[in-house]
Motif scaffolding. Sequence first.
Motif, PDB file in Angstrom:
ATOM      1  N   GLY A   1      -5.100   3.059  -3.904  1.00  0.00           N
ATOM      2  CA  GLY A   1      -4.995   2.117  -5.009  1.00  0.00           C
ATOM      3  C   GLY A   1      -5.939   0.941  -4.850  1.00  0.00           C
ATOM      4  N   LEU A   2      -5.689  -0.081  -5.641  1.00  0.00           N
ATOM      5  CA  LEU A   2      -6.506  -1.282  -5.567  1.00  0.00           C
ATOM      6  C   LEU A   2      -6.354  -1.936  -4.199  1.00  0.00           C
ATOM      7  CD1 LEU A   2      -5.753  -2.864  -9.057  1.00  0.00           C
ATOM      8  CD2 LEU A   2      -7.977  -2.023  -8.286  1.00  0.00           C
ATOM      9  N   PRO A   3      -7.400  -2.576  -3.708  1.00  0.00           N
ATOM     10  CA  PRO A   3      -7.286  -3.289  -2.435  1.00  0.00           C
ATOM     11  C   PRO A   3      -6.340  -4.474  -2.561  1.00  0.00           C
ATOM     12  CG  PRO A   3      -9.401  -3.743  -3.482  1.00  0.00           C
ATOM     13  CD  PRO A   3      -8.763  -2.650  -4.271  1.00  0.00           C
ATOM     14  N   SER A   4      -6.016  -5.082  -1.440  1.00  0.00           N
ATOM     15  CA  SER A   4      -5.093  -6.213  -1.430  1.00  0.00           C
ATOM     16  C   SER A   4      -5.684  -7.398  -2.191  1.00  0.00           C
ATOM     17  CB  SER A   4      -4.809  -6.628   0.013  1.00  0.00           C
ATOM     18  OG  SER A   4      -5.975  -7.195   0.594  1.00  0.00           O
ATOM     19  N   PRO A   5      -4.833  -8.314  -2.655  1.00  0.00           N
ATOM     20  CA  PRO A   5      -5.347  -9.498  -3.357  1.00  0.00           C
ATOM     21  C   PRO A   5      -6.371 -10.287  -2.543  1.00  0.00           C
ATOM     22  CG  PRO A   5      -2.982  -9.313  -3.668  1.00  0.00           C
ATOM     23  CD  PRO A   5      -3.362  -8.263  -2.664  1.00  0.00           C
ATOM     24  N   ALA A   6      -6.167 -10.380  -1.238  1.00  0.00           N
ATOM     25  CA  ALA A   6      -7.114 -11.116  -0.393  1.00  0.00           C
ATOM     26  C   ALA A   6      -8.483 -10.467  -0.409  1.00  0.00           C
ATOM     27  CB  ALA A   6      -6.583 -11.212   1.037  1.00  0.00           C
ATOM     28  N   ILE A   7      -8.514  -9.137  -0.330  1.00  0.00           N
ATOM     29  CA  ILE A   7      -9.787  -8.417  -0.350  1.00  0.00           C
ATOM     30  C   ILE A   7     -10.429  -8.536  -1.732  1.00  0.00           C
ATOM     31  CG2 ILE A   7     -10.846  -6.131  -0.221  1.00  0.00           C
ATOM     32  CD1 ILE A   7      -8.858  -5.446   1.978  1.00  0.00           C
TER      33      ILE A   7
END
Length: 217
Positions: free
Chosen positions: A38-44
């Motif tokens: 899925g989408l990467p983490s918010p930090a990334i």
Amino acid sequence: MTATAAQPLLVAAFGLLGLLTSPLAELLITWSMPRLGGLPSPAIRFTTAVATAVLFALMTLRFGLSPALPAYLLLSVLAVQLSRVDIAHHLLPNPLVLVLLASGLGLLTMSAVLVPDWPGLLRAAAGGVILFLGYLILGLISPGGLGMGDVKLSAPLGMYLGYLGWTHVFYGGLLGFVVGGVVTVLMLRLKRGTKPSEVAHGPAMFAAAIGVALLVA
């Protein structure tokens, strides 16, 4: 408004464009290549958006509103996304590399038509072939040091560097290995990897190519 006064606004506008382009690129990658997860983490996602915005601003400073700018903006956004994927998965997906090559060639061809700069376009094609063959030879000699994804990536990077000049091809290709070696040593000293082959080489290739494109006249 003078050109000098307008330049900061232009750079800021393209920086904002990069900030907005990054999450869109991540959505498209996630939709088209679900195998990457899925989408990467918010930090990334925040990091990649900021990196893309900075590169868009720098490319705008380097090229201005020239016909070549769209090609190097494409390089910027895909450099960030491919680096992200390579670091996370040790993979440079063929579809993304192909988009960088085919779309980049189309945009550079458009630039060559508008300038016009046919020698630059021929040099771009030759640069892509030369850097690809060089990486292919090294990849066959030392398969543990270079992956085939790195070899394939060298073609579009050589093309982008070749459009700017032979000096760019030489330094961009050479510095890719230098940056990669430095990163490998640092990563091993920090004990984040156990052997050089675990360190993604794609980000180093992008860093060298973009650095040369921005700094070498």
